[in-house]
Every structure is written in C-alpha cells, then in structure tokens.
Design an enzyme around this catalytic site. Sequence first.
Site, PDB file in Angstrom:
ATOM      1  N   CYS A   1       1.082  -0.850  -0.255  1.00  0.00           N
ATOM      2  CA  CYS A   1       0.053  -0.362  -0.158  1.00  0.00           C
ATOM      3  C   CYS A   1       0.938   1.121  -0.108  1.00  0.00           C
ATOM      4  O   CYS A   1       1.751   1.122   0.532  1.00  0.00           O
ATOM      5  CB  CYS A   1      -0.084   0.234   1.056  1.00  0.00           C
ATOM      6  SG  CYS A   1      -2.520   0.944   0.931  1.00  0.00           S
TER       7      CYS A   1
ATOM      8  N   CYS B   1       7.637  -0.222  -9.082  1.00  0.00           N
ATOM      9  CA  CYS B   1       7.934  -1.101  -7.078  1.00  0.00           C
ATOM     10  C   CYS B   1       9.311  -1.524  -8.050  1.00  0.00           C
ATOM     11  O   CYS B   1      10.178  -1.181  -9.066  1.00  0.00           O
ATOM     12  CB  CYS B   1       6.897  -2.183  -7.432  1.00  0.00           C
ATOM     13  SG  CYS B   1       5.400  -2.209  -7.104  1.00  0.00           S
TER      14      CYS B   1
ATOM     15  N   CYS C   1      -4.090  -1.386  -2.474  1.00  0.00           N
ATOM     16  CA  CYS C   1      -4.499   0.247  -2.955  1.00  0.00           C
ATOM     17  C   CYS C   1      -3.628   0.496  -4.666  1.00  0.00           C
ATOM     18  O   CYS C   1      -3.054   0.726  -5.176  1.00  0.00           O
ATOM     19  CB  CYS C   1      -4.311   1.125  -2.229  1.00  0.00           C
ATOM     20  SG  CYS C   1      -2.293   2.200  -2.202  1.00  0.00           S
TER      21      CYS C   1
END
Length: 169
Positions: free
Chosen positions: A12, A96, A88
């Site tokens: 998240c 990432c 989310c």
Amino acid sequence: MTDHPLNVLFLCTGNSARSILAESILNAAGKGRFKAYSAGSHPAGQVNPLVLDWLKKQGLPTGRLRSKSWDEFAAPDAPKLDFVITVCDNAAGEVCPVWPGQPMTAHWGIEDPAAVAGSEEARRHAVSMAAMMLNRRIALFTSLPLNKLDALSLQRELKAIGELRNTGD
C-alpha cells in the site's frame, strides 16, 4: 507448490491500514502455509490505531506490525517472495522495486479506511469494511489448490479475487 510457507507481501502507499490488516489476517488464516508481510511506497511511520484496535478485538496478531518501506523487501537479504499483492490503487500504479525471485503479482484494490474523515464511528466502520473485504479475498486465496494450478491459471484466479466487489453483506 512447495513444502515451505509461501511468502506474501501486501503493498500500500502508507502501510498503516489495508496492508497491515492483510498481513495480520493472512498470518492468522494461513495456518503456517503462508507468511505474510506488508510494506508501503511512502510509509506513514505508524500503524493506524483504529486498525490495531480492530485486530486486537478479533484476536489477531499485532505484536510485529509496523509501518515500513517496501525497499526492505527488495534488499538482497529480504525473504524470497512468492506473491506481491497491492491493496491500494496508488501503489498499484507506482513503479515497484525489483522483487527477488520474480513473485506472482496481483492487485486487490480496497478503499482506504485511513482516508475516511468524520466521526470515530465512521472511521471504525471504514476499518471494519476494509477488513471484511480482505477477509473474504484472503479466504478465497488460502482455499486455492496452489499445488494443482499452473502459473497462468493461478494468475487468473488471483486477478479474479481482486475483482471481487464489496457487496456490504
């Protein structure tokens, strides 16, 4: 899939509510088959107190929960991840880190209870709703016959779990 517990990282942005809930719920529901972690792209630095309160009332583990950066899980000494699940929409859209071991990824968007303004009752209700949806998705995830699914089928199942909508029941 394997004889060792499967490592699951829930991501998240703030790592203060949804991913924390998911970590605790899966660690309890996974019955040793899964080891859950959570992290955030921009960690809040503390776990939402209403989330901790909800988890404690459910008898779920809270002792090791903390808000932390996802960078911890991209380090060379980090646990090898089998699954990375964003909870989310903001974290799902971010670039990432590269996760060691090329884990399977999925997006299970959940509304942010930490973003709810208003009375304490409204904020507690938002935490309960997020937890209910995560409980439902995690129950489906833990019931998958992981040792019988090929990678493509498993990816399809993970995506379908993420498409579940909260019906309020």
